[in-house]
Design an enzyme around this catalytic site. Structure first.
Site, short mmCIF file in Angstrom:
data_model
loop_
_atom_site.label_atom_id
_atom_site.label_comp_id
_atom_site.label_asym_id
_atom_site.label_seq_id
_atom_site.Cartn_x
_atom_site.Cartn_y
_atom_site.Cartn_z
N ASP A 267 9.18 42.35 -16.20
CA ASP A 267 9.74 41.01 -16.26
C ASP A 267 9.28 40.19 -15.06
O ASP A 267 9.83 40.31 -13.97
CB ASP A 267 11.27 41.08 -16.30
CG ASP A 267 11.90 39.70 -16.42
OD1 ASP A 267 11.18 38.75 -16.80
OD2 ASP A 267 13.10 39.58 -16.14
N LYS A 274 9.78 34.86 -11.07
CA LYS A 274 10.60 35.46 -10.01
C LYS A 274 9.83 35.36 -8.69
O LYS A 274 8.68 35.78 -8.61
CB LYS A 274 10.88 36.93 -10.34
CG LYS A 274 11.79 37.15 -11.53
CD LYS A 274 12.02 38.64 -11.76
CE LYS A 274 12.83 38.90 -13.01
NZ LYS A 274 14.23 38.45 -12.90
N ARG A 349 18.00 38.44 -23.80
CA ARG A 349 18.85 38.10 -24.95
C ARG A 349 18.01 37.64 -26.13
O ARG A 349 18.41 37.79 -27.28
CB ARG A 349 19.89 37.06 -24.54
CG ARG A 349 19.34 35.71 -24.14
CD ARG A 349 20.26 34.95 -23.20
NE ARG A 349 20.32 35.60 -21.89
CZ ARG A 349 21.01 35.14 -20.87
NH1 ARG A 349 21.71 34.03 -20.99
NH2 ARG A 349 21.02 35.78 -19.72
#
Length: 514
Positions: A267, A274, A349
């Site tokens: 991720d 990030k 999600r």
């Protein structure tokens, strides 16, 4: 490549009568104190303590002629009579003793638990001592492939006492699969390599494995997942896939479990990149898929009758690139719900939602169904619950007691979780803001600084999957529980270096496979 995940250390039953037979070479005793051991052992402990007062207060090696290999190893739990003590003390003590046991040169130790407090809450002390030992001896898949299976030091493990070894063995095999998938670095456990690992892990079992990796099929059946994967389709080793696992127990089906696991193999945050060092450890963002795969592996070993289990593992890499999806996009999910993207780092999600919608449709016609999503989803869950899994159930899951069933099993088996109630504010938070969209995926701030940051994603999943049509007042209520393991998925909360905990395999196995 054949992975070294089949070299399990299967426990062997040992009694006092055959303790000195075979090739056992150490007796490891786990307990709060050791005054109830046989007299010969107590004499050896007293002699050792005469020259070292710390014996029995920390992991201690005592020379004892009556112990196998002449080694008596004490693994103290510490006090067990405080309000906050629980059976995990045995797990922790056995796990933490592994390094010292290996340093003695012992290869085939025998484990036992002593002076276990009375009561149901402590009934799994010996089993958890075994599972803790296995947690302590586990080495990463990459290490086993580099050094060979001997890197894990031990060649056999005996268990002295009354416990269900075949069940423990099956569950530990599942936990090992979960640790491998969660902890392995992102290229070695890329989406398609994770699928290949699953094929090998379930070969020869009653579990059917199907891999969906055709781009057109994924875009049609899993449009939200495909949006997250948009920048990874062009890189062969990073292409997404969905692994479907199916188990049908012998005899008439009485219960049906449907699970979806988040398998983000890396991720980056996507376009909402990030920064500040927060990308390290993001190869473990597949811990939800790992936990689900581990539970299904336990199912394969236990082979429960009358149980149907269906799982989908969504393996995707959230890449940054010119094709990456971005905030403000509106993407229509499998269910037809239009999702406006609030932040591309809230990708988990999205990859869960399409599979949940699919399994929801299957659950409608299933016998006694319940649904689950498992994910390393939010920093807020780790902040709110610390090292415990966060369970966010819907109304039917609360009413039927399924969520409490998992809580109780987690307490009994040292895989503790806590319930968070889903509220109206969570659904208000993700409501569509215009006529162009039905649901907002997230705000644009970190979940850890957002009020109810681990509860509102469950509301999103309910709405995008269509589970809002199957609440308590519906003609067909469907119990659904979201399980966020962001705080429980690795030891010590260290997502880059911490050993994967295999949560929530033990809680699910204790709840549904006993």
């Amino acid at each position: 490549m054949t992975v070294e995940h089949t070299e399990f250390l299967t426990p062997q039953a040992v009694t006092w009568e055959n303790l000195d037979t075979g090739s056992w070479d150490a007796l490891v005793v786990v307990g709060p104190e050791f005054s109830e051991l046989p007299e010969d052992f107590q004499a050896a402990i007293a002699a050792a303590k005469a020259t070292d007062a710390s014996v029995g207060e920390q992991v201690s090696v005592v020379a004892c002629d009556k112990a196998p290999g002449g080694r008596l190893i004490l693994a103290p739990t510490g006090p067990l009579d405080r309000d906050y003590d629980d059976v995990r003390r045995f797990y922790d003590a056995a796990r933490d003793a592994v390094t010292r046991i290996a340093q003695t040169g012992a290869k085939q130790p025998v484990l036992m638990a002593t002076q276990v407090p009375a009561g149901e809450a402590w009934s799994n002390a010996l089993g958890l001592s075994f599972l803790g030992f296995q947690q302590g001896r586990y080495e990463p898949l990459e290490a086993r492939e580099h050094f060979g299976k001997d890197v894990e030091s031990f060649t056999a493990i005996g268990v002295l006492g009354d416990t269900e070894l075949s069940w423990l063995d099956a569950v530990e095999q599942g936990r090992r699969v979960a640790r491998d998938i969660c902890g392995t670095e992102p290229e070695r456990m890329s989406p398609m390599k994770a699928a290949e690992y699953c094929k090998q892990a379930f070969a020869g079992t009653d579990v059917k494995v199907t891999v969906f990796n055709d781009r057109l099929e994924l875009q049609h059946e899993y449009p939200l997942l495909s949006a997250v994967a948009r920048a990874s389709f062009a890189v062969e080793q990073q292409r997404p896939c969905v692994v479907r696992l199916e188990y049908d127990g012998e005899g008439p089906i009485t219960d049906s479990l449907f699970l979806v696991g988040k398998g983000i193999t890396y991720d980056t945050g996507g376009a909402d990149l990030k920064t500040g060092g927060h990308m390290a450890g993001m190869s473990r963002d597949k811990g939800g898929a790992a936990g689900v795969a581990g539970f299904i592996k336990a199912v394969a070993g236990v082979r429960p009758k009358g149980l149907r289990v269906v799982a989908e593992l969504a393996f995707v890499r959230n890449n940054i690139g010119s094709l990456a999806f971005v905030a403000d996009e509106i993407i229509t999910g499998r269910s037809g719900v239009r999702v406006r993207i609030g932040n591309t780092d809230a990708e988990g999600r999205l990859v869960l939602a399409d599979s949940l919608a699919k399994l929801k449709d299957e659950a409608v016609t299933a016998t006694n169904p319940s649904l689950y999503t498992v994910a390393t989803l939010t920093g807020h869950a780790a902040l709110a619950k610390g090292p415990y899994s966060a369970l966010v159930p819907n109304g039917p899951a609360l009413k039927t007691g399924i969520a409490q069933r998992i809580i109780d099993a987690g307490e009994a088996w040292g895989d503790a979780a806590e319930i968070s109630i889903s509220r109206r504010e969570d659904f208000d938070f993700v409501r569509g803001r215009t006529k162009a969209d039905d649901v907002l995926s997230s705000n644009n701030g970190p979940s850890a600084t957002t009020a109810r940051g681990h509860q509102f994603p469950m509301a999103f999943l309910v709405l995008v999957s269509g589970l809002d049509q199957h609440g308590q007042s519906a003609e067909k209520p469907l119990p659904y529980t979201h399980i966020d393991i962001a705080g429980s998925g690795v030891e010590g909360g260290d997502w880059q270096h911490g050993k994967p905990s295999a949560a929530p395999v033990l809680a699910l196995a204790g709840g549904f496979l006993r």
